[in-house]
Motif scaffolding. Structure first.
Motif, PDB file in Angstrom:
ATOM      1  N   LYS A  84       0.816  -1.363  -0.017  1.00 55.05           N
ATOM      2  CA  LYS A  84       0.055  -0.113  -0.105  1.00 55.05           C
ATOM      3  C   LYS A  84       1.140   1.227   0.017  1.00 55.05           C
ATOM      4  O   LYS A  84       1.645   1.433   0.656  1.00 55.05           O
TER       5      LYS A  84
ATOM      6  N   ILE B 192      -1.868   8.239   7.403  1.00 56.22           N
ATOM      7  CA  ILE B 192      -0.946   7.211   7.713  1.00 56.22           C
ATOM      8  C   ILE B 192      -1.422   6.460   8.922  1.00 56.22           C
ATOM      9  O   ILE B 192      -1.688   5.309   8.770  1.00 56.22           O
ATOM     10  N   GLN B 193      -2.119   7.158   9.942  1.00 52.80           N
ATOM     11  CA  GLN B 193      -2.748   6.447  10.932  1.00 52.80           C
ATOM     12  C   GLN B 193      -3.969   5.836  10.602  1.00 52.80           C
ATOM     13  O   GLN B 193      -4.436   4.712  11.203  1.00 52.80           O
ATOM     14  N   LYS B 194      -4.689   6.209   9.634  1.00 53.72           N
ATOM     15  CA  LYS B 194      -5.962   5.635   9.323  1.00 53.72           C
ATOM     16  C   LYS B 194      -5.472   4.553   7.998  1.00 53.72           C
ATOM     17  O   LYS B 194      -6.031   3.335   8.447  1.00 53.72           O
ATOM     18  N   GLU B 195      -4.666   4.573   7.217  1.00 60.94           N
ATOM     19  CA  GLU B 195      -4.402   3.604   6.343  1.00 60.94           C
ATOM     20  C   GLU B 195      -3.197   2.677   6.329  1.00 60.94           C
ATOM     21  O   GLU B 195      -3.286   1.707   5.955  1.00 60.94           O
ATOM     22  N   ASP B 196      -2.182   3.012   7.405  1.00 64.76           N
ATOM     23  CA  ASP B 196      -1.011   2.210   7.550  1.00 64.76           C
ATOM     24  C   ASP B 196      -0.276   1.666   6.252  1.00 64.76           C
ATOM     25  O   ASP B 196      -0.356   0.638   6.044  1.00 64.76           O
TER      26      ASP B 196
ATOM     27  N   ASP C 145       2.783   1.201   3.480  1.00 61.54           N
ATOM     28  CA  ASP C 145       3.788   0.448   3.339  1.00 61.54           C
ATOM     29  C   ASP C 145       5.055   1.680   3.163  1.00 61.54           C
ATOM     30  O   ASP C 145       6.040   1.579   3.644  1.00 61.54           O
TER      31      ASP C 145
ATOM     32  N   PHE D 172       6.907   8.472  12.732  1.00 67.04           N
ATOM     33  CA  PHE D 172       6.707   6.891  12.377  1.00 67.04           C
ATOM     34  C   PHE D 172       7.808   6.604  12.041  1.00 67.04           C
ATOM     35  O   PHE D 172       8.524   6.456  10.821  1.00 67.04           O
TER      36      PHE D 172
ATOM     37  N   LYS E 114       8.290   3.868   9.302  1.00 53.72           N
ATOM     38  CA  LYS E 114       7.590   4.144   7.694  1.00 53.72           C
ATOM     39  C   LYS E 114       8.804   4.440   6.614  1.00 53.72           C
ATOM     40  O   LYS E 114       9.630   5.203   7.296  1.00 53.72           O
TER      41      LYS E 114
END
Length: 219
Positions: A98, A143-147, A149, A175, A178
């Protein structure tokens, strides 16, 4: 058959270059009916045309209004073939990952970012696009919602490279695991290294290759 295929792909490419969105839908539909794959239309028609547009814009032979017309023609075709690209990619052997994409705060350019998104989708990646003029806070929320890569940041103006630097710094601090990649006309590998990004791509195809390399996807 090859001659006819090349003829229609060249026509699609020409429609992108000239911004002829009105004729695009019918021609793409004919191409699909004649057996061309969506990936062929994308790579050998649409992206070939956008390559020419990019060079002409860079060299001052095309101006922003013309580029926007080209983008409209490109989008017209993509509205037709994007679902088919998803079907094709589902049968590919590419590993899934993702990718979160966004153009940084203060920058409203999206053609390059959109091309990257299209190419990633066509190669089997899941793409979340948070749009243009995206603040650091918007990136954090996504980022927090979709996580994702990988997080991809785009900047097309030298004045918004500062916003890119700020956002990358905060994202890397918040992060730590990330991966952040960057791109855009004024961006370079040296700049990417300076701001602590995990990678840099100068065009859409390089962005795909970079994501594959980072996520260890088989080619």
């Amino acid at each position: 058959m090859d001659e006819e295929k090349n003829k229609i792909l060249n026509q699609i490419s020409e429609y992108v270059i000239t911004g002829n969105y009105k004729s695009m839908s019918e021609t793409v539909e004919i191409a699909l009916k004649d057996g061309l794959k969506a990936s062929e239309i994308l790579n050998r028609g649409l992206l070939s045309g956008m390559d020419v547009v990019g060079v002409k814009f860079r060299d001052g032979l095309m101006f922003l209004p013309e580029v926007l017309m080209s983008a409209k023609a490109f989008k017209t075709a993509m509205n037709i073939i994007e679902p088919l690209l998803m079907d094709e990619s589902s049968s590919n052997k590419f590993g899934c990952g993702k990718i979160l994409l966004g153009t940084v705060k203060g920058d409203i350019h999206d053609i390059g970012k959109n091309l990257v998104g299209v190419m990633l989708k066509g190669n089997g990646f899941s793409v979340v696009d948070i749009g243009v003029d995206a603040s650091t806070e918007k990136f954090i929320e996504a980022i927090q919602k979709e996580d994702p890569d990988i997080i991809g940041l785009s900047a097309m103006l030298t004045t918004t490279m500062i916003a890119m630097q700020k956002t990358v710094k905060i994202l890397k601090e918040k992060f730590e695991t990330k991966l952040v990649i960057v791109g855009g006309a004024p961006v370079s590998q040296n700049f990417a290294d300076e701001i602590g990004a995990n990678g840099y791509a100068k065009n859409a195809m390089e962005a795909v290759d970079l994501c594959k390399k980072i996520l260890k996807v088989n080619y």
